[in-house]
Motif scaffolding. Structure first.
Motif, PDB file in Angstrom:
ATOM      1  N   LEU A 269       0.826  -1.203   0.000  1.00 30.27           N
ATOM      2  CA  LEU A 269       0.000   0.000   0.000  1.00 30.27           C
ATOM      3  C   LEU A 269       0.864   1.258   0.000  1.00 30.27           C
ATOM      4  CD1 LEU A 269      -2.760  -1.048   2.559  1.00 30.27           C
ATOM      5  CD2 LEU A 269      -3.075  -0.649   0.111  1.00 30.27           C
ATOM      6  N   ALA A 270       1.943   1.235   0.778  1.00 31.43           N
ATOM      7  CA  ALA A 270       2.842   2.390   0.813  1.00 31.43           C
ATOM      8  C   ALA A 270       3.468   2.624  -0.557  1.00 31.43           C
ATOM      9  CB  ALA A 270       3.931   2.166   1.864  1.00 31.43           C
ATOM     10  N   LYS A 271       3.871   1.549  -1.231  1.00 27.40           N
ATOM     11  CA  LYS A 271       4.422   1.696  -2.583  1.00 27.40           C
ATOM     12  C   LYS A 271       3.400   2.332  -3.516  1.00 27.40           C
ATOM     13  CE  LYS A 271       6.061  -2.307  -3.918  1.00 27.40           C
ATOM     14  NZ  LYS A 271       6.802  -3.240  -4.807  1.00 27.40           N
ATOM     15  N   ALA A 272       2.144   1.891  -3.407  1.00 22.65           N
ATOM     16  CA  ALA A 272       1.097   2.451  -4.270  1.00 22.65           C
ATOM     17  C   ALA A 272       0.904   3.939  -3.994  1.00 22.65           C
ATOM     18  CB  ALA A 272      -0.211   1.697  -4.057  1.00 22.65           C
ATOM     19  N   HIS A 273       0.954   4.345  -2.732  1.00 22.37           N
ATOM     20  CA  HIS A 273       0.810   5.767  -2.390  1.00 22.37           C
ATOM     21  C   HIS A 273       2.006   6.578  -2.880  1.00 22.37           C
ATOM     22  CE1 HIS A 273      -2.859   5.202  -0.245  1.00 22.37           C
ATOM     23  NE2 HIS A 273      -2.329   4.456   0.713  1.00 22.37           N
ATOM     24  N   LEU A 274       3.207   6.006  -2.793  1.00 19.29           N
ATOM     25  CA  LEU A 274       4.389   6.697  -3.322  1.00 19.29           C
ATOM     26  C   LEU A 274       4.290   6.826  -4.834  1.00 19.29           C
ATOM     27  CD1 LEU A 274       7.183   5.010  -1.182  1.00 19.29           C
ATOM     28  CD2 LEU A 274       6.429   7.395  -1.016  1.00 19.29           C
ATOM     29  N   ASP A 275       3.812   5.762  -5.499  1.00 20.33           N
ATOM     30  CA  ASP A 275       3.634   5.815  -6.952  1.00 20.33           C
ATOM     31  C   ASP A 275       2.631   6.896  -7.348  1.00 20.33           C
ATOM     32  OD1 ASP A 275       5.390   3.710  -7.209  1.00 20.33           O
ATOM     33  OD2 ASP A 275       3.833   2.182  -7.428  1.00 20.33           O
ATOM     34  N   ALA A 276       1.657   7.137  -6.461  1.00 21.17           N
ATOM     35  CA  ALA A 276       0.641   8.160  -6.740  1.00 21.17           C
ATOM     36  C   ALA A 276       1.151   9.570  -6.461  1.00 21.17           C
ATOM     37  CB  ALA A 276      -0.617   7.888  -5.917  1.00 21.17           C
ATOM     38  N   GLY A 277       2.364   9.676  -5.898  1.00 18.51           N
ATOM     39  CA  GLY A 277       2.954  10.989  -5.673  1.00 18.51           C
ATOM     40  C   GLY A 277       2.883  11.504  -4.261  1.00 18.51           C
ATOM     41  N   HIS A 278       2.366  10.706  -3.324  1.00 13.98           N
ATOM     42  CA  HIS A 278       2.327  11.146  -1.925  1.00 13.98           C
ATOM     43  C   HIS A 278       3.740  11.225  -1.351  1.00 13.98           C
ATOM     44  CE1 HIS A 278      -1.992  11.111  -1.415  1.00 13.98           C
ATOM     45  NE2 HIS A 278      -2.066   9.917  -1.967  1.00 13.98           N
ATOM     46  N   TYR A 310      13.180   5.057  -3.928  1.00 15.77           N
ATOM     47  CA  TYR A 310      12.233   4.277  -4.717  1.00 15.77           C
ATOM     48  C   TYR A 310      11.317   5.189  -5.522  1.00 15.77           C
ATOM     49  CZ  TYR A 310       7.978   1.711  -5.805  1.00 15.77           C
ATOM     50  OH  TYR A 310       6.889   1.194  -6.467  1.00 15.77           O
ATOM     51  N   GLN A 311      10.779   6.218  -4.868  1.00 15.74           N
ATOM     52  CA  GLN A 311       9.839   7.108  -5.539  1.00 15.74           C
ATOM     53  C   GLN A 311      10.494   7.846  -6.691  1.00 15.74           C
ATOM     54  OE1 GLN A 311       8.258  10.631  -3.440  1.00 15.74           O
ATOM     55  NE2 GLN A 311       6.220   9.813  -3.900  1.00 15.74           N
ATOM     56  N   ARG A 312      11.731   8.300  -6.487  1.00 14.89           N
ATOM     57  CA  ARG A 312      12.421   9.022  -7.557  1.00 14.89           C
ATOM     58  C   ARG A 312      12.690   8.122  -8.761  1.00 14.89           C
ATOM     59  NH1 ARG A 312      14.768  11.171  -2.964  1.00 14.89           N
ATOM     60  NH2 ARG A 312      16.608   9.817  -3.063  1.00 14.89           N
ATOM     61  N   SER A 326       7.191  15.211  -6.897  1.00  9.98           N
ATOM     62  CA  SER A 326       7.509  14.860  -5.522  1.00  9.98           C
ATOM     63  C   SER A 326       7.532  16.098  -4.642  1.00  9.98           C
ATOM     64  CB  SER A 326       8.873  14.147  -5.475  1.00  9.98           C
ATOM     65  OG  SER A 326       9.187  13.777  -4.163  1.00  9.98           O
ATOM     66  N   THR A 327       8.091  17.188  -5.176  1.00  8.60           N
ATOM     67  CA  THR A 327       8.199  18.413  -4.398  1.00  8.60           C
ATOM     68  C   THR A 327       6.840  19.038  -4.152  1.00  8.60           C
ATOM     69  OG1 THR A 327      10.372  18.820  -5.322  1.00  8.60           O
ATOM     70  CG2 THR A 327       9.246  20.692  -4.321  1.00  8.60           C
ATOM     71  N   SER A 328       5.971  19.053  -5.181  1.00  4.97           N
ATOM     72  CA  SER A 328       4.668  19.700  -5.033  1.00  4.97           C
ATOM     73  C   SER A 328       3.833  19.003  -3.981  1.00  4.97           C
ATOM     74  CB  SER A 328       3.927  19.709  -6.376  1.00  4.97           C
ATOM     75  OG  SER A 328       3.644  18.388  -6.790  1.00  4.97           O
ATOM     76  N   VAL A 329       3.905  17.673  -3.944  1.00  2.64           N
ATOM     77  CA  VAL A 329       3.160  16.950  -2.932  1.00  2.64           C
ATOM     78  C   VAL A 329       3.758  17.186  -1.565  1.00  2.64           C
ATOM     79  CG1 VAL A 329       2.477  14.662  -2.144  1.00  2.64           C
ATOM     80  CG2 VAL A 329       2.384  15.204  -4.564  1.00  2.64           C
ATOM     81  N   ALA A 330       5.074  17.208  -1.506  1.00  2.00           N
ATOM     82  CA  ALA A 330       5.760  17.365  -0.225  1.00  2.00           C
ATOM     83  C   ALA A 330       5.464  18.710   0.414  1.00  2.00           C
ATOM     84  CB  ALA A 330       7.263  17.209  -0.408  1.00  2.00           C
ATOM     85  N   LEU A 331       5.171  19.697  -0.383  1.00  2.00           N
ATOM     86  CA  LEU A 331       4.944  21.034   0.147  1.00  2.00           C
ATOM     87  C   LEU A 331       3.591  21.196   0.825  1.00  2.00           C
ATOM     88  CD1 LEU A 331       6.471  23.212  -2.706  1.00  2.00           C
ATOM     89  CD2 LEU A 331       7.319  23.016  -0.365  1.00  2.00           C
TER      90      LEU A 331
END
Length: 346
Positions: A269-278, A310-312, A326-331
């Motif tokens: 599930l975490a991988k799927a959320h990272l793939d979605a840009g979280h 992994y996300q990058r 990645s940055t836009s979500v992180a902000l």
């Protein structure tokens, strides 16, 4: 002048083109630096074949000729593992094994090795989607589902598709040293040795659900609410069995423990959320990990890399897009920004 090294490629109807072209380019690129690899295409009957993309390949000779080879590579393809390996193709592999210094399979080419009895008593690997079938069909082989390639004495096997390039680089390094292999890797813009195993590409929870109602009840509950606290006792109550019986069911049906399976569900599930840009922090929270550090530990253990790394790698083929997404979500939150900075240096 480098000593000539003969390579035979065993191909068949429906062989995957990249399994042939990828490794071939490694050796062709090495030839530009003075090596003398000579590649020939071999088929069981000596005739041409049509590859997975419809391109026909002419055979240079029959696999049953008396020629000797320094290396023989067996391509993979869609026919396997969905269909049995034809007896003639398995016999061709067995014949070549007696005339080659080393024999290697790419992707599902491992099924040809298995059908020829060449994996018996050896470690092996194949594409992560088919590793379970390889182990079931050839139980005398120890299948390593997460390795990019495996060497067991003179027999090699590699994972899916581009892993054939990894294998070819390793063979090149054996023949001519790491400096040339590194030069070829740089020229082809590929990793000399990629980080992590096949798990970074797989979907571990794919496949049919367990038939046992108790297991299905547990898995469905954890997937529906991954953030809840789950102990062995609470999982046993969901399954309506004793903790001891539940542990036995997990071992017998899924070859793991209840706790590890809960972790696997959360990891996917975490991988799927990272793939979605979280962000890493948000992915950890949504997947039920207590903290981003807990998520990081699981990623390093399973993939050999941090969640951020992994996300990058998988967010986009465009580095600029991956970085901006990645940055836009992180902000979205100050804590997410801080976590991305921490993970960037992990």
């Amino acid at each position: 002048m480098s000593e000539t090294h003969t390579i035979g490629f065993l191909v068949f109807e429906g062989a995957k083109m990249l399994d042939i072209a990828g490794p071939s380019e490694v050796f062709a690129e090495a030839n530009l630096s003075g090596t003398d690899y000579r590649i020939s295409m071999l088929t069981a009957d000596g005739g041409g074949v049509q590859t997975s993309i419809g391109v026909r390949i002419s055979a240079d000779e029959s696999a049953f000729s008396e020629s000797r080879w320094d290396t023989v590579l067996i391509a993979g393809g869609e026919p396997f593992p969905s269909k049995p390996v034809p007896a003639e193709l398995a016999s061709a592999a067995e014949h070549l094994a007696q005339r080659a210094g080393r024999l290697a399979s790419i992707c599902t080419g491992a099924f040809v090795l298995g059908a020829a009895g060449l994996l018996d008593g050896r470690r092996s690997t194949t594409h992560w989607k088919h590793a379970g079938e390889l182990a079931r069909r050839y139980p005398k082989s120890t299948v390593e589902p997460d390795l990019i390639f495996v060497r067991d004495r003179e027999i090699y096997s590699s994972a899916g598709v581009t892993a054939g390039i990894d294998l070819a680089l390793s063979l090149l390094e054996e023949d001519h040293g790491s400096n040339l292999a590194r030069t070829v890797a740089r020229s082809l813009v590929v990793y000399m040795q990629r980080a992590g195993g096949q798990s970074q590409f797989s979907v571990a929870l794919d496949g049919p659900s367990p038939r046992t109602p108790a297991l299905r009840a547990v898995i469905d509950q954890v997937k529906a609410d991954p953030t809840a606290e789950y102990s062995l006792e609470s999982l046993a109550r969901i399954a309506l069995v004793s903790p001891r019986h539940l542990t036995r069911l997990f071992h017998e049906n899924l070859e793991t423990t209840p706790g590890r399976y809960v972790e696997l569900i959360r990891f996917e599930l975490a991988k799927a959320h990272l793939d979605a840009g979280h962000s890493v922090t948000m992915a950890a929270e949504l997947a039920g990990f207590g903290s981003s550090e807990s998520l990081r530990r699981v990623f390093v253990h399973r993939l050999g890399m941090s969640p951020g790394r992994y996300q990058r790698r998988f967010l986009s083929t465009d580095p600029a897009r991956a970085e901006s997404s990645s940055t836009s979500v992180a902000l979205t939150t100050v804590s997410a920004v801080r976590q991305e900075v921490v993970d960037e240096h992990s």
